[in-house]
Motif scaffolding. Structure first.
Motif, PDB file in Angstrom:
ATOM      1  N   THR A 120       0.788  -1.230   0.000  1.00 16.26           N
ATOM      2  CA  THR A 120       0.000   0.000   0.000  1.00 16.26           C
ATOM      3  C   THR A 120       0.820   1.280   0.000  1.00 16.26           C
ATOM      4  O   THR A 120       0.446   2.265  -0.637  1.00 16.26           O
TER       5      THR A 120
ATOM      6  N   GLU B 214      -8.942   2.359   3.759  1.00 11.80           N
ATOM      7  CA  GLU B 214      -9.578   1.556   2.733  1.00 11.80           C
ATOM      8  C   GLU B 214     -10.386   0.448   3.393  1.00 11.80           C
ATOM      9  O   GLU B 214      -9.848  -0.319   4.194  1.00 11.80           O
ATOM     10  N   SER B 215     -11.680   0.396   3.111  1.00 13.72           N
ATOM     11  CA  SER B 215     -12.568  -0.641   3.631  1.00 13.72           C
ATOM     12  C   SER B 215     -12.497  -0.686   5.158  1.00 13.72           C
ATOM     13  O   SER B 215     -12.802   0.306   5.821  1.00 13.72           O
TER      14      SER B 215
ATOM     15  N   THR C 173     -11.025   2.190   6.975  1.00 13.40           N
ATOM     16  CA  THR C 173     -11.736   3.456   7.167  1.00 13.40           C
ATOM     17  C   THR C 173     -12.249   3.595   8.596  1.00 13.40           C
ATOM     18  O   THR C 173     -12.387   4.707   9.107  1.00 13.40           O
TER      19      THR C 173
ATOM     20  N   ARG D  36     -11.889   5.199   1.224  1.00 17.31           N
ATOM     21  CA  ARG D  36     -12.402   4.372   0.128  1.00 17.31           C
ATOM     22  C   ARG D  36     -13.277   3.263   0.714  1.00 17.31           C
ATOM     23  O   ARG D  36     -12.862   2.488   1.547  1.00 17.31           O
TER      24      ARG D  36
ATOM     25  N   ASN E  72     -12.249  -4.378  -4.738  1.00 13.24           N
ATOM     26  CA  ASN E  72     -10.807  -4.166  -4.840  1.00 13.24           C
ATOM     27  C   ASN E  72     -10.380  -3.703  -6.223  1.00 13.24           C
ATOM     28  O   ASN E  72      -9.195  -3.787  -6.561  1.00 13.24           O
TER      29      ASN E  72
END
Length: 287
Positions: free
Chosen positions: A91, A151-152, A155, A173, A257
């Protein structure tokens, strides 16, 4: 009472109820159903490994500079929280590249139990770990702004940090309200007997709707309409709870994804510049 205790059917149901209560109170079912930690070594793509002390162990993070940072001291930092099936090694560099000509350094965190971050992987450890990572990064950043990126599942950590620390802005996201998602999507087919205990096992600190209501920092929301993991109606619950200024990037990819569409990538670039400009005009207030 004696007659009931001699009835095999009554004994069966007493055992079932007893096991269910044990499952609810002591089973750690939320951890097992929600978290999928991985430990195998991964290529970090040139990102630099960092270690932060946490509880009696350590957190593993990976740091990478945006192209504009160019080996100089960054003008801002970004703390990134990865998704459940992701890793910090994958990431840090891609997120740093996303900031392009904005001079930032990205730190991506492996949650407890992921990578070489000390386990075990527990929902109750995620919030404190996220705050420990932020505090360590903030010591290095000093008075320069710190953004959070999630992210996901990440978050929920980004919102927890933003509700408790002075962040300059957020990029989220597929924001997920865990309790609402579990009860709404997985409760009906088991009459909430399994979904209820799992939802109850989500710590209050990871309540994204409650945290979002406390966050006035500007945010960019990346929403995926065809998300097979977090239906978009749940993502919008988090957006609606956020009282601060925000930008929406909608229909950003074709699955959970998926790679961002060209249009979404352009909109994200514009949103990052918007966050940057707001930060220069309005530094984050201390909490």
């Amino acid at each position: 009472m004696r007659r009931w205790l001699r009835d095999p059917r009554m004994i069966f149901w007493v055992c079932v109820v007893t096991l269910y209560l044990i499952f609810v109170m002591f089973g750690g079912c939320a951890d097992r159903f929600i978290l999928f930690p991985s430990r195998q070594p991964e290529d970090a793509g040139g990102a630099v490994r960092k270690i932060v002390a946490f509880e009696s162990g350590e957190l593993e993070l990976f740091a990478a500079e945006s192209p504009a940072a160019g080996g100089r001291r960054p003008a801002a930092w970004v703390l990134c929280f990865v998704g459940n099936a992701s890793r910090a090694e994958w990431t840090a560099v891609p997120v740093a590249q996303t900031w392009a000509d904005l001079p930032v350094e990205v730190w991506a965190m492996n949650p407890p139990g992921y990578g070489r971050s000390t386990g075990p992987a527990r929902l109750g450890r995620l919030g404190p770990a996220a705050l420990a990572a932020f505090d360590a990064l903030k010591k290095q950043a000093g008075d320069r702004p710190v953004f959070v990126w999630g992210e996901s599942l990440g978050t929920t950590l980004a919102l927890h940090v933003a509700a408790n620390r002075p962040v300059a802005g957020l990029v989220l996201r597929t924001p997920v309200p865990l309790r609402d998602l579990i009860l709404g999507e997985f409760g009906w087919w088991n009459l909430w007997l399994a979904a209820g205990p799992v939802a109850m096992g989500v710590p209050d600190g990871l309540n994204s709707l409650a945290n979002a209501r406390r966050v006035n920092a500007p945010a960019a929301f990346i929403l995926i309409d065809d998300d097979e993991v977090v239906p978009v109606r749940y993502q919008r619950l988090v957006v609606d709870a956020h009282p601060g200024p925000h930008k929406l990037i909608e229909r950003a990819a074709n699955h959970h994804n998926g790679v961002l569409t060209e249009k979404a990538a352009r909109e994200l670039d514009q949103a990052l510049r918007w966050l940057w400009d707001l930060t220069q005009a309005n530094p984050p207030a201390p909490r």
